[in-house]
Enzyme design. Structure first.
Site, PDB file in Angstrom:
ATOM      1  N   ALA A   1       0.873  -1.167   0.000  1.00 50.05           N
ATOM      2  CA  ALA A   1       0.000   0.000   0.000  1.00 50.05           C
ATOM      3  C   ALA A   1       0.912   1.219   0.000  1.00 50.05           C
ATOM      4  O   ALA A   1       2.087   1.133   0.387  1.00 50.05           O
ATOM      5  CB  ALA A   1      -0.877  -0.012   1.237  1.00 50.05           C
TER       6      ALA A   1
ATOM      7  N   GLY B   1       0.587  -4.829   0.963  1.00 46.34           N
ATOM      8  CA  GLY B   1      -0.617  -4.819   0.124  1.00 46.34           C
ATOM      9  C   GLY B   1      -0.401  -5.494  -1.218  1.00 46.34           C
ATOM     10  O   GLY B   1      -1.351  -6.002  -1.820  1.00 46.34           O
TER      11      GLY B   1
ATOM     12  N   GLU C   1      -0.921  -9.017  -0.554  1.00 47.49           N
ATOM     13  CA  GLU C   1      -2.358  -9.180  -0.265  1.00 47.49           C
ATOM     14  C   GLU C   1      -3.180  -9.119  -1.546  1.00 47.49           C
ATOM     15  O   GLU C   1      -4.143  -9.875  -1.718  1.00 47.49           O
ATOM     16  CB  GLU C   1      -2.793  -8.099   0.734  1.00 47.49           C
ATOM     17  CG  GLU C   1      -2.155  -8.306   2.102  1.00 47.49           C
ATOM     18  CD  GLU C   1      -2.341  -7.124   3.038  1.00 47.49           C
ATOM     19  OE1 GLU C   1      -1.810  -6.030   2.738  1.00 47.49           O
ATOM     20  OE2 GLU C   1      -3.016  -7.279   4.066  1.00 47.49           O
TER      21      GLU C   1
ATOM     22  N   GLU D   1       4.687  -5.102   7.107  1.00 46.11           N
ATOM     23  CA  GLU D   1       4.044  -3.961   7.777  1.00 46.11           C
ATOM     24  C   GLU D   1       4.507  -3.788   9.214  1.00 46.11           C
ATOM     25  O   GLU D   1       4.522  -2.690   9.747  1.00 46.11           O
ATOM     26  CB  GLU D   1       2.513  -4.124   7.752  1.00 46.11           C
ATOM     27  CG  GLU D   1       1.885  -4.031   6.373  1.00 46.11           C
ATOM     28  CD  GLU D   1       1.745  -5.376   5.669  1.00 46.11           C
ATOM     29  OE1 GLU D   1       2.472  -6.342   6.022  1.00 46.11           O
ATOM     30  OE2 GLU D   1       0.885  -5.463   4.762  1.00 46.11           O
TER      31      GLU D   1
HETATM   32  N1  CAA Z   1       4.645   3.123  -0.672  1.00 47.25           N
HETATM   33  C1  CAA Z   1       5.062   4.267  -1.230  1.00 47.25           C
HETATM   34  N2  CAA Z   1       6.196   4.385  -1.937  1.00 47.25           N
HETATM   35  C2  CAA Z   1       6.952   3.276  -2.076  1.00 47.25           C
HETATM   36  C3  CAA Z   1       6.587   2.043  -1.527  1.00 47.25           C
HETATM   37  C4  CAA Z   1       5.358   1.984  -0.804  1.00 47.25           C
HETATM   38  N3  CAA Z   1       4.911   0.850  -0.276  1.00 47.25           N
HETATM   39  N4  CAA Z   1       7.548   1.124  -1.823  1.00 47.25           N
HETATM   40  C5  CAA Z   1       8.466   1.768  -2.552  1.00 47.25           C
HETATM   41  N5  CAA Z   1       8.112   3.068  -2.703  1.00 47.25           N
HETATM   42  C6  CAA Z   1       8.849   4.134  -3.410  1.00 47.25           C
HETATM   43  C7  CAA Z   1      10.076   4.582  -2.625  1.00 47.25           C
HETATM   44  O1  CAA Z   1       9.707   5.517  -1.650  1.00 47.25           O
HETATM   45  C8  CAA Z   1      10.922   5.172  -3.729  1.00 47.25           C
HETATM   46  O2  CAA Z   1      10.430   6.453  -4.037  1.00 47.25           O
HETATM   47  P1  CAA Z   1      11.457   7.717  -4.171  1.00 47.25           P
HETATM   48  O3  CAA Z   1      12.305   7.366  -5.352  1.00 47.25           O
HETATM   49  O4  CAA Z   1      10.542   8.874  -4.398  1.00 47.25           O
HETATM   50  O5  CAA Z   1      12.239   7.758  -2.896  1.00 47.25           O
HETATM   51  C9  CAA Z   1      10.618   4.268  -4.922  1.00 47.25           C
HETATM   52  O6  CAA Z   1       9.385   3.620  -4.619  1.00 47.25           O
HETATM   53  C10 CAA Z   1      11.675   3.195  -5.135  1.00 47.25           C
HETATM   54  O7  CAA Z   1      11.824   2.483  -3.918  1.00 47.25           O
HETATM   55  P2  CAA Z   1      13.258   2.227  -3.227  1.00 47.25           P
HETATM   56  O8  CAA Z   1      14.216   3.317  -3.551  1.00 47.25           O
HETATM   57  O9  CAA Z   1      13.001   1.951  -1.767  1.00 47.25           O
HETATM   58  O10 CAA Z   1      13.713   0.896  -4.004  1.00 47.25           O
HETATM   59  P3  CAA Z   1      14.710  -0.221  -3.482  1.00 47.25           P
HETATM   60  O11 CAA Z   1      14.999  -1.086  -4.654  1.00 47.25           O
HETATM   61  O12 CAA Z   1      15.861   0.382  -2.753  1.00 47.25           O
HETATM   62  O13 CAA Z   1      13.874  -1.075  -2.374  1.00 47.25           O
HETATM   63  C11 CAA Z   1      11.895  -2.212  -1.520  1.00 47.25           C
HETATM   64  C12 CAA Z   1      12.756  -1.838  -2.775  1.00 47.25           C
HETATM   65  C13 CAA Z   1      12.691  -3.176  -0.642  1.00 47.25           C
HETATM   66  C14 CAA Z   1      10.648  -2.889  -2.031  1.00 47.25           C
HETATM   67  C15 CAA Z   1      11.572  -0.929  -0.732  1.00 47.25           C
HETATM   68  O14 CAA Z   1      11.043   0.043  -1.630  1.00 47.25           O
HETATM   69  C16 CAA Z   1      10.576  -1.126   0.369  1.00 47.25           C
HETATM   70  O15 CAA Z   1      10.936  -1.647   1.429  1.00 47.25           O
HETATM   71  N6  CAA Z   1       9.302  -0.669   0.163  1.00 47.25           N
HETATM   72  C17 CAA Z   1       8.282  -0.711   1.173  1.00 47.25           C
HETATM   73  C18 CAA Z   1       7.767  -2.129   1.403  1.00 47.25           C
HETATM   74  C19 CAA Z   1       6.690  -2.116   2.478  1.00 47.25           C
HETATM   75  O16 CAA Z   1       6.954  -1.793   3.624  1.00 47.25           O
HETATM   76  N7  CAA Z   1       5.458  -2.484   2.078  1.00 47.25           N
HETATM   77  C20 CAA Z   1       4.329  -2.503   2.984  1.00 47.25           C
HETATM   78  C21 CAA Z   1       3.562  -1.203   2.876  1.00 47.25           C
HETATM   79  S1  CAA Z   1       2.284  -1.045   4.105  1.00 47.25           S
HETATM   80  C22 CAA Z   1       1.033  -1.982   3.538  1.00 47.25           C
HETATM   81  O17 CAA Z   1       1.085  -2.559   2.482  1.00 47.25           O
HETATM   82  C23 CAA Z   1      -0.156  -2.026   4.456  1.00 47.25           C
HETATM   83  C24 CAA Z   1      -1.167  -3.068   4.114  1.00 47.25           C
HETATM   84  O18 CAA Z   1      -1.416  -4.009   4.818  1.00 47.25           O
HETATM   85  C25 CAA Z   1      -1.969  -2.961   2.937  1.00 47.25           C
END
Ligand code: CAA
Length: 258
Positions: free
Chosen positions: A66, A109, A112, A132
């Site tokens: 998400a 998400g 999911e 999360e």
């Molecule tokens: N939401 C918003 N933006 C996100 C995102 C997310 N879930 N995941 C990645 N992005 C964005 C980053 O912020 C980044 O944007 P900027 O260039 O503007 O900084 C861009 O996508 C590229 O991401 P990274 O630079 O982080 O890429 P990476 O290759 O270094 O890492 C990754 C990849 C390991 C997937 C890392 O992006 C990450 O950990 N993302 C978040 C994963 C996460 O925590 N997901 C759960 C979200 S909460 C949820 O989903 C709640 C639910 O139950 C529904």
């Protein structure tokens, strides 16, 4: 097909291909993605010329969760008042089959959403996780429930409590994914599978989906009863008599969807 900004859609014969298209955010799922997916799936369900859908992302990310930036400033009152994420259950209620073709990250998400589809074909580069907990929250789009039903309590607890990712092979061993394909062949494999499903009798396809899903909602005896009644019901369709006559006549069935 409608014009969308966060997804693309194309039809290939009786298959709808939907591609998540927010590469700058690794396909993070925001409200616009949800609205556009719901619109695409409503059109898909209503279109008699479509029999199966494939949902995919990019090579690097199916969806990285998400949209954290959309959620970060929210408080309980807003989340509760707007029943945040409740709309995703409408995606899960799509009546025709959807295959998730997962390459790269399917996190939070994203995992999911893949689990809301009817089955997952994973690229050998896929990574699944419910991270999360690392954000101080929990799954919110059904992950704690669908993951537990898919892989059992031990692995679901492991994934939800540690936030660790599992690779495609571990996901297949655990029963989260149906098949693995080499990343380069993933979309072809998913589209070919969808074409096979789309070539079946449409009412039987919907009934099969409905009865397998019932296994998650009912006791065994209620589920078996539900299956039997739907099976009986299919004997009211033209396609049942066509399918069985075609078998006896040693020819391919010609489905009318009636
Ligand atoms: N939401 C918003 N933006 C996100 C995102 C997310 N879930 N995941 C990645 N992005 C964005 C980053 O912020 C980044 O944007 P900027 O260039 O503007 O900084 C861009 O996508 C590229 O991401 P990274 O630079 O982080 O890429 P990476 O290759 O270094 O890492 C990754 C990849 C390991 C997937 C890392 O992006 C990450 O950990 N993302 C978040 C994963 C996460 O925590 N997901 C759960 C979200 S909460 C949820 O989903 C709640 C639910 O139950 C529904």
């Amino acid at each position: 097909m409608a014009d969308y900004e966060t997804i693309t859609t194309e039809t290939r014969d009786r298959v709808l291909l939907v591609t998540l298209n927010r590469p700058q955010a690794l396909n993070a799922l925001n409200s616009q993605v949800l609205d556009e997916l719901l619109s695409a799936m409503a059109d898909f369900d209503a279109d008699d010329d479509l029999g199966c859908a494939v949902l995919t992302g990019s090579e690097k990310a199916f969806a990285a969760g998400a949209d954290i930036k959309e959620m970060s400033d929210q408080g309980f009152a807003d989340m509760y008042a707007h029943n945040f994420f409740a709309g995703w259950e409408r995606f899960a209620a799509t009546r025709k089959p959807i295959i998730a073709a997962v390459s790269g990250y399917a996190l939070g998400g994203g995992c999911e959403l893949a689990m809301m589809c009817d089955f997952i074909i994973a690229g050998d580069n896929a990574k699944f996780g419910q991270p999360e907990i690392k954000l101080g929250v929990s799954p919110g789009m059904g992950g704690s429930q669908r993951l537990t039903r898919a892989v059992g309590k031990a692995k679901a607890m492991d994934m939800c409590l540690t936030g660790r990712m599992i690779d495609a092979e571990e996901a297949e061993r655990a029963g989260l994914v149906a098949r693995i394909a080499p990343a380069a062949d993933l979309l072809d494999e998913a589209l070919k599978t969808a074409a096979t499903i789309a070539s079946m009798a449409p009412l039987a396809v919907m009934a099969n989906k409905e009865m397998v899903n019932a296994a998650f909602e009912t006791t065994l005896s209620q589920g078996v009863q539900f299956e039997r009644r739907l099976f009986h019901g299919l004997f009211a369709t033209h396609d049942q008599s066509e399918g069985m006559s075609a078998f006896v006549d040693k020819r391919a069935g010609k489905w009318s969807g009636r």
